[in-house]
Design a protein around this motif. Structure first.
Motif, mmCIF file in Angstrom:
data_model
loop_
_atom_site.group_PDB
_atom_site.id
_atom_site.type_symbol
_atom_site.label_atom_id
_atom_site.label_comp_id
_atom_site.label_asym_id
_atom_site.label_seq_id
_atom_site.Cartn_x
_atom_site.Cartn_y
_atom_site.Cartn_z
ATOM 1 N N UNK A 167 -80.155 2.077 -18.669
ATOM 2 C CA UNK A 167 -80.897 2.550 -19.615
ATOM 3 C C UNK A 167 -80.053 3.632 -20.354
ATOM 4 N N UNK A 168 -79.143 4.033 -19.979
ATOM 5 C CA UNK A 168 -78.161 4.989 -20.502
ATOM 6 C C UNK A 168 -77.182 4.201 -21.351
ATOM 7 N N UNK A 169 -76.897 2.891 -21.209
ATOM 8 C CA UNK A 169 -76.171 2.366 -21.889
ATOM 9 C C UNK A 169 -76.764 1.833 -23.230
ATOM 10 N N UNK B 169 -84.051 -0.085 -4.066
ATOM 11 C CA UNK B 169 -83.121 0.784 -3.293
ATOM 12 C C UNK B 169 -82.171 1.451 -4.160
ATOM 13 N N UNK B 170 -81.285 2.497 -3.370
ATOM 14 C CA UNK B 170 -80.605 3.352 -4.186
ATOM 15 C C UNK B 170 -79.736 2.813 -5.265
ATOM 16 N N UNK B 171 -79.078 1.743 -4.847
ATOM 17 C CA UNK B 171 -78.264 0.874 -5.703
ATOM 18 C C UNK B 171 -78.855 0.354 -7.165
ATOM 19 N N UNK B 172 -80.109 -0.124 -6.750
ATOM 20 C CA UNK B 172 -80.991 -0.728 -7.958
ATOM 21 C C UNK B 172 -81.406 0.553 -8.976
ATOM 22 N N UNK B 173 -81.646 1.598 -8.234
ATOM 23 C CA UNK B 173 -82.136 2.554 -9.170
ATOM 24 C C UNK B 173 -80.889 3.163 -10.033
ATOM 25 N N UNK B 174 -79.774 3.192 -9.235
ATOM 26 C CA UNK B 174 -78.369 3.691 -9.827
ATOM 27 C C UNK B 174 -78.420 2.624 -11.134
ATOM 28 N N UNK B 175 -78.249 1.124 -10.953
ATOM 29 C CA UNK B 175 -78.167 0.351 -11.809
ATOM 30 C C UNK B 175 -79.225 0.351 -13.167
#
Length: 147
Positions: free
Chosen positions: A13-15, A2-8
């Motif tokens: 990955x960024x961190x 879902x959108x929240x999991x993609x954002x997480x």
């Protein structure tokens, strides 16, 4: 997902990327310089335009990074024999030694952190590696696809 999991996932990955890039600063390089040096070592020789594309940086920034790496003796510029107006950059033996130290240091940092996690977390990370590798392949396909 879902959108929240993609954002997480994107955030994690960024961190991770920022933390790993920061681990190269003990060599006296900025994260951007370390990243460029690694690309030149792994894929070089590269044109400045190709390096800019791979790093998603503007040509002015790439020129500054290349200038500093050249000053440090980590890379050398050479003329493109097919286009005398263009330059290629390639890694030097000192640059190769530095990339190996950075790679080893980053590996040690990740291993030390993994060692602090509990067994189920380490297993979950190991199990996720093939899927993450496939994700990278799909991202590469998207970034090289014609618009």
């Amino acid at each position: 997902m879902d959108t929240d999991e993609v954002a997480r996932l994107r955030a994690v990955i960024g961190r991770l990327s920022r933390q790993l890039n920061a681990s190269a600063t003990h060599e006296g390089l900025t994260p951007s310089q370390a990243s460029a040096l690694g690309l030149i070592g792994g894929r070089g020789p590269l044109s400045l335009a190709e390096l800019a594309r791979l790093e998603s940086l503007n040509p002015t920034m790439v020129s500054r990074i290349v200038g500093r790496l050249d000053e440090l003796g980590l890379i050398r510029r050479r003329q493109n024999p097919d286009d005398l107006r263009a330059a290629w950059v390639e890694i030097t033996p000192d640059g190769r030694a530095m990339t190996e130290r950075i790679r080893d240091s980053r590996g040690q940092v990740v291993q030390a952190c993994l060692d602090r996690l509990d067994h189920p977390d380490r297993e979950a990370i190991a199990a996720a590696l093939p899927a993450l590798e496939h994700l990278v392949d799909e991202l590469k396909k998207l970034s090289t696809a014609e618009p």
